[in-house]
Design a protein around this motif. Structure first.
Motif, short mmCIF file in Angstrom:
data_model
loop_
_atom_site.label_atom_id
_atom_site.label_comp_id
_atom_site.label_asym_id
_atom_site.label_seq_id
_atom_site.Cartn_x
_atom_site.Cartn_y
_atom_site.Cartn_z
N ARG A 184 8.54 -2.10 -1.46
CA ARG A 184 9.21 -2.29 -0.16
C ARG A 184 9.83 -3.68 -0.10
O ARG A 184 9.43 -4.56 -0.87
CB ARG A 184 8.16 -2.19 0.97
CG ARG A 184 7.31 -0.92 0.89
CD ARG A 184 6.03 -1.07 1.75
NE ARG A 184 5.09 0.04 1.51
CZ ARG A 184 4.83 1.02 2.37
NH1 ARG A 184 5.40 1.03 3.54
NH2 ARG A 184 3.98 1.97 2.05
N ASP A 253 8.69 -3.71 6.10
CA ASP A 253 7.70 -3.02 5.25
C ASP A 253 8.00 -1.52 5.17
O ASP A 253 7.37 -0.81 4.38
CB ASP A 253 6.27 -3.25 5.75
CG ASP A 253 6.13 -3.00 7.24
OD1 ASP A 253 6.75 -3.73 8.02
OD2 ASP A 253 5.43 -2.05 7.61
N ASN A 254 8.93 -1.05 5.96
CA ASN A 254 9.30 0.36 5.91
C ASN A 254 10.69 0.55 5.32
O ASN A 254 11.39 1.51 5.64
CB ASN A 254 9.22 0.98 7.31
CG ASN A 254 7.78 1.09 7.80
OD1 ASN A 254 6.86 1.24 6.99
ND2 ASN A 254 7.58 1.00 9.10
N ASP A 263 8.21 6.29 5.60
CA ASP A 263 7.40 6.14 6.82
C ASP A 263 7.97 6.92 8.00
O ASP A 263 8.77 6.42 8.77
CB ASP A 263 7.20 4.67 7.20
CG ASP A 263 6.02 4.53 8.20
OD1 ASP A 263 5.64 5.55 8.82
OD2 ASP A 263 5.49 3.42 8.34
MG LIG Z 1 4.75 1.75 7.25
#
Ligand SMILES: [Mg+2]
Ligand SMILES: Nc1ncnc2c1ncn2[C@@H]1O[C@H](COP(=O)(O)OP(=O)(O)OP(=O)(O)O)[C@@H](O)[C@H]1O
Length: 487
Positions: A184, A253-254, A263
């Motif tokens: 990520r 982070d996604n 996600d």
């Molecule tokens: Mg996530």
């Protein structure tokens, strides 16, 4: 330990060969009575796995995280991330990477369990997931795949037999996710903040090898990595916009390095066209609204660029300049992907300067007349101008003439143009009320046939032969749809 040869597992774990700072090895974290509730046989097959063997008790134990595969120790990945603009140390708090399957085509894909229990990165959480949100991820990720949008996939969901506690008591479940990788933007942010320069370099070279192999070994490869990411994310977000997909939680982070969507927490598809649409209950400021997705993508890419600074140039000012120059190109790169996508939606092959105005004028009318996004383009494709008040208006009739004229100003025939539209405008999307209906039947009644039917329709979203009318209708008007992160 389970012997997995018969099933077709051909695992490696290259991620575990990265510096130790990037992960923590885990022990299995058993659940009380795992039961397989859904298995993606088509995906299993492309991965070289035997669907029958995947239904065995031993396999279900693997999907539940009760046993590790022979010779492999699972791990949790470390990462950081800007969540709604705030930087945090995160990591897999409820996931474990089992390894990487080498498919018959020679591709390498991560096999990860989501909802598999606590890890050193769990912070206050229980490491678990509820059945509803895991099935939801399964449905939407498979729908995205059907739509031709790069995405992580869903191989299986097992129920755990354990109850998890949220606002109410919910049945626990584990999703087996398949991804090009789970690297990520947040993995790089973690490396830049908590790793050494050497460790960050190992991570970048690893990402290049897996996702940008053409630049492997090049002198300027880290700048090429940044530029490659900018292009992939611009392309991905443009594809989301084409189908009205609202991710809902575009934290750094996604956002993957591979360019896959990841996600499926609070995501949902827009019905009535309105760029301000937000479904997530926690997105009170509309940071991740439909219309904000493109600029937020740029913001996230700037965070990615920052994490690469130490690798771009030894002189910091020079590195910053290189990063800024690359990032400054994002809006135009995004715009060209968006324009190309919208031209296809309107059956246009060639480029004319007035195209953007033609597209914007249609979108403005759709917003004003509260037209359904998917069905408007579907109707234009079918040449059946009904179903929305928009089509009866004088301004639309004028616009329609402009569009017809524009379509005739290209070499391709009208039939080719219509064919392009059929490939670019889905008939079905995962309508929110249809997804809820499928989840209700599964979670409340243990009845999975509604979901199976929905998945089948969603696997062929551009199929104009079977109109699947009942899956095309927007939700009956009522309360606005709300989604929850499902944590
Ligand atoms: Mg996530
Ligand atoms: N129940 C939980 N227990 C522990 N940690 C959790 C839990 N739910 C979420 N987290 C962690 O909180 C962070 C943000 O969660 P987020 O909703 O973005 O991710 P996720 O849905 O768990 O996973 P992913 O991004 O892998 O699909 C992640 O580090 C995640 O692991």
């Amino acid at each position: 330990m389970t012997n997995t040869n018969e099933t077709g597992w051909k695992l490696d774990n290259s991620y575990a060969r990265l510096p130790k700072t990037f992960f923590t090895k885990l022990d299995p974290n058993p659940v009380s009575s795992p039961k397989l509730v859904t298995l993606n046989e088509a995906l299993a097959q492309t991965m070289g796995l035997d669907a029958q063997a995947l239904r065995s008790e031993d396999s279900v134990d693997i999907f539940a995280g009760n046993t590790a595969m022979e010779g492999f120790s699972p791990l949790a990945q470390a990462y950081a991330g800007h969540q709604f603009g705030h930087f945090n140390m995160l990591g897999d708090g409820r996931a474990m990477l089992l390894g990487e399957q080498i498919t018959p085509e020679g591709e390498r894909v991560d096999i990860q369990l989501k909802g598999s229990g606590r890890t050193p990165y769990s912070r206050g959480g229980d490491g678990r997931a509820a059945l509803g949100p895991m099935l939801r991820e399964y449905i939407i990720s498979e729908a995205m795949h059907g739509l031709g949008i790069p995405t992580t996939r869903s191989l299986a969901v097992v129920t755990t037999g354990d109850t998890i506690i949220r606002e109410t008591r919910l049945p626990g479940a584990v999703l087996t996710r398949v991804a090009a990788s789970h690297l990520r933007v947040g993995t790089f942010q973690y490396g830049a903040n908590w790793g050494t320069a050497e460790e960050l370099k190992s991570l970048a070279d690893y990402a290049i090898k897996r996702h940008y192999p053409k630049i492997e070994g090049d002198d300027g490869r880290y700048l090429s990595l940044l530029k490659g990411m900018i292009n992939r994310q611009a392309k991905l977000i443009a594809k989301w916009q084409m189908v009205g997909f609202i991710h809902g939680v575009m934290n750094t982070d996604n956002m993957t390095i591979s360019g896959e969507t990841i996600d499926y927490g609070p995501c949902a598809f827009m019905d009535t066209y309105n760029p301000a649409t937000v479904f997530s209950s926690i997105d009170t400021q509309g940071r991740y609204a439909y219309g904000n997705q493109p600029p937020i993508g740029g913001w996230n890419l700037a965070r990615f660029a920052e994490s690469l600074l130490a690798l771009l140039h030894e002189d910091e000012d020079e590195a910053v300049k290189m990063a800024q120059d690359a990032i400054s190109e994002y809006p135009e790169i995004y715009r060209s992907h968006w324009l190309a996508g919208m031209r296809s939606k309107l059956g246009l092959f060639n480029e004319e300067e007035q195209d953007e105005a033609l597209i914007q004028d249609l979108l403005e009318m759709m917003e004003k007349h509260r037209a359904d996004f998917t069905n408007t383009f579907r109707s234009l494709t079918m040449g059946k101008l009904e179903g929305t008040a928009l089509f009866g208006t004088e301004e639309f009739i004028k616009w329609n003439e402009r569009w017809e004229e524009r379509r005739s100003r290209q070499q391709q025939s009208k039939e080719d143009s219509s064919e392009l539209m059929r490939r670019s405008n889905p008939v079905v999307i995962p309508r929110n009320h249809r997804v809820e209906e499928a989840l209700d039947a599964a979670v409340k009644n243990g009845e999975y046939s509604v979901m199976e039917r929905l998945l089948k329709v969603l696997s062929k979203p551009y199929d104009y032969e079977n109109e699947n009318e009942e899956y095309c209708r927007p939700a009956p008007t009522g309360l606005p749809y709300r989604t929850y992160c499902g944590t």
